[in-house]
Design an enzyme around this catalytic site. Structure first.
Site, short mmCIF file in Angstrom:
data_model
loop_
_atom_site.label_atom_id
_atom_site.label_comp_id
_atom_site.label_asym_id
_atom_site.label_seq_id
_atom_site.Cartn_x
_atom_site.Cartn_y
_atom_site.Cartn_z
N ALA A 393 26.30 40.67 36.58
CA ALA A 393 25.75 41.93 36.09
C ALA A 393 26.40 43.12 36.78
CB ALA A 393 24.23 41.96 36.31
N CYS A 394 26.64 43.01 38.06
CA CYS A 394 27.25 44.10 38.83
C CYS A 394 28.04 43.47 39.96
CB CYS A 394 26.16 45.02 39.37
SG CYS A 394 26.78 46.45 40.27
N THR A 397 33.18 45.27 45.80
CA THR A 397 33.71 45.08 47.14
C THR A 397 33.67 46.43 47.85
OG1 THR A 397 35.21 43.35 46.35
CG2 THR A 397 35.69 44.31 48.50
N GLN A 402 38.44 46.63 50.64
CA GLN A 402 39.23 46.47 49.43
C GLN A 402 40.71 46.26 49.77
OE1 GLN A 402 38.44 49.78 46.82
NE2 GLN A 402 36.32 49.16 46.42
N GLY A 405 42.05 41.04 48.85
CA GLY A 405 41.84 39.85 48.05
C GLY A 405 40.40 39.40 47.93
N TYR A 406 39.45 40.18 48.45
CA TYR A 406 38.05 39.78 48.39
C TYR A 406 37.47 39.94 46.98
CZ TYR A 406 38.17 39.78 53.50
OH TYR A 406 38.47 39.51 54.82
N GLY A 407 38.00 40.87 46.20
CA GLY A 407 37.51 41.05 44.84
C GLY A 407 37.73 39.80 43.99
N GLU A 428 29.20 41.42 32.65
CA GLU A 428 28.50 42.38 31.80
C GLU A 428 29.37 43.61 31.59
OE1 GLU A 428 24.53 45.17 32.18
OE2 GLU A 428 24.45 43.12 32.97
#
Length: 536
Positions: A393-394, A397, A402, A405-407, A428
């Protein structure tokens, strides 16, 4: 928000006041002028910006008291006011409050563009009959529905807490939708005829026959072909236009926080977030990185840190590999923590509307462990029961983490949960600009990697969707964007060209972290009907 709105070729030019002939009292909302802005290399540049809002210089009530300094003479006007500006050709997240002393009054001042004269109204462009009137009714219905759906200060769903009082959010006139002159006249004519149609009565022609309208006759929006829309153009469009939003009211809200201190990091807020109004416009808002409580002063924050015993998110640890862990948190059980997380994330997300009720969601928080505790890196929320099979839904990071590579790690983890559930999932919509780029990169990397690792080399769209848990629509859109579909002997096949393979290899070399499914200890939660009755 686009800084330069498209105008007609025959539109009159905006009025310009020469530099040095006006004072700071002349500057108003909607004007454009040059403002001093610090550049990354330490120098100061003069850049064109648009004034979105003006306020008196706020006084920090939580600052330590000091002896007042005697000032000679009355205060200068530039020291009394602050201006909220949007930098020309810059992303909306870089909008900021500047002091009046940074305005360059020696350069030209550009006033808002005047409206087109009424004599240029094109009457031939209207469709015959009452089509324009119907379109106005549709516009009114759409606007009414948007008002009903958008949160208002009077509804309980718009407040982050029953005790919170939202910080004021003035809507500058320059951000309101500009209605063309012909539409204004049509709306006036419609109001003069009365609101019979708005009350539900049918519109009947003079002959007594009921007039119907085919809503599908409206002109569709012309989108550029995917082949001609390169990634560089897309990135440039997203860089200058900001995030996609659900309502114009979210765009128009002026940023109310300046900086946030989260642990050892101090970051700039990007967008408006409905923190309590007494905390608005503080130089720094201090946030506990473990319980996410917020404080207006260092003294209050230090006293809280001495008493706060929380060292990790208040949920179940369902994944651990090296120094990365994931926690599953039920919004119904941890109301305060999840609301604080929503308030924090709203500072960096402009495409979502914050709601008071967090009980319908599960939160999956990614943390990095060290000797001091578990530090929040990012999270994604997920509906407990999604009618559209959304698996996110949401997603966010935090800015200080940012470009590491965490995203992609968050996105990959959301699809691992979908694989455990045996479902196809999709995020979403709408996605933010950074979220859209992140998902497209993950989809492309995952699909190409699957094609390369398939021994026989034959996979259908359904096979790709079932093995990756990516929906058929997302697989089709990704393959179309990458131009992987080729027509061969009367059928479409997926073909990987050299450019796609080279780009895939570069992304694989950059990828540092991956999700290891064997480290995931989780079963899909099952909720009863009573547990899904939110708010009753």
């Amino acid at each position: 928000m686009v800084s330069a709105t498209p105008v007609a070729e025959d539109a009159p030019p905006p009025p310009v006041t020469p530099g040095g002939t006006y004072s700071i009292q002349t500057v108003s909302v909607g004007c454009k002028l040059y403002i001093r802005r610090p550049s990354p290399d330490g120098t100061v540049e003069e850049r064109l910006a648009e004034i979105l809002s003006i306020r008196d210089k706020p006084v920090n009530a939580y600052a330590p008291k000091s002896k007042p300094i005697k000032e000679e003479g009355p205060p200068k006007p530039e020291d009394q006011w602050e201006y909220f500006v949007h930098w020309e050709h810059f992303n909306k997240r870089l909008d900021e409050w500047v002091s009046g002393s940074r305005l360059v009054l020696s350069r030209d001042l550009e006033w808002p563009r005047p409206k087109a004269p009424a004599g240029k109204k094109n009457s031939t462009a209207k469709a015959p009959g009452k089509a324009p009137r119907t379109q106005n009714l549709l516009k009114k219905a759409t606007s009414n529905a948007a008002k009903a759906a958008s949160p208002t200060p009077g509804t309980p769903t718009s407040a982050p807490s029953a005790d919170y009082d939202h910080s004021p959010s003035p809507i500058p006139a320059s951000l309101k939708r500009k209605v063309p002159h012909d539409e204004e006249e049509e709306e006036e004519e419609e109001d003069a005829e009365g609101d019979a149609d708005a009350e539900g009565e049918m519109d009947v022609d003079g002959d007594g026959d009921m007039q119907t309208f085919d809503l599908s006759l409206q002109e569709p929006i012309q989108e550029p072909p995917l082949a001609s829309f390169s990634k560089e153009q897309e990135i440039e469009k997203l860089r200058t236009s900001g995030s996609m939003t659900q309502s114009i009211s979210e765009i128009a809200r002026v940023k109310n926080l300046n900086r946030l201190q989260i642990g050892k990091h101090e970051v700039d807020a990007w967008y408006f977030s409905p923190y309590p109004k007494e905390y608005a416009h503080l130089p720094v808002l201090y946030i506990c990185e473990f319980c996410l409580s917020f404080f207006p002063s260092t003294y209050m924050f230090s006293r809280h840190r001495q008493r706060c015993s929380m060292l990790h998110p208040p949920g179940n640890e369902i994944y651990r590999h090296e120094d990365i862990s994931f926690y599953e948190i039920d919004g119904k059980r941890q109301l305060t923590w999840c609301r604080n997380l929503s308030l924090l994330s709203k500072c960096f997300l402009d495409h979502k509307t914050l709601y008071y009720d967090v009980t319908p969601f599960l939160y999956y928080v990614m943390v990095k462990r060290d000797s001091a505790g578990c530090h929040v890196i990012g999270y994604f929320s997920k509906e407990k029961e999604s009618a559209e099979n959304y698996n996110v839904a949401c997603i966010l990071t935090l800015p200080q983490h940012q470009r590491h590579g965490y995203g992609k790690l968050l996105i990959e983890f959301s699809y691992e949960l979908s694989k455990k559930e045996g479902k196809l999932g999709s995020p979403e919509k709408p996605l933010s600009d950074l979220g859209l780029l992140g998902y497209r990169a993950y989809w492309a990397e995952t699909i190409i990697d699957l094609l390369l690792n398939t021994p026989d080399g034959e996979l259908s769209i359904d096979d790709i969707a079932q093995k990756t848990s990516i929906t058929h629509a997302d697989v089709m859109n990704t393959c179309t964007t990458l131009q992987l579909f080729k027509h061969y002997k009367g059928q479409h096949i997926i073909c990987l060209n050299n450019a796609v393979l080279e780009k895939h290899q570069k992304s694989k070399n950059k990828r540092r972290r991956r999700i290891h499914p064997e480290c995931l200890k989780w079963k899909p939660p099952v909720f009863t009907r009573d547990q899904l009755r939110f708010g009753f």
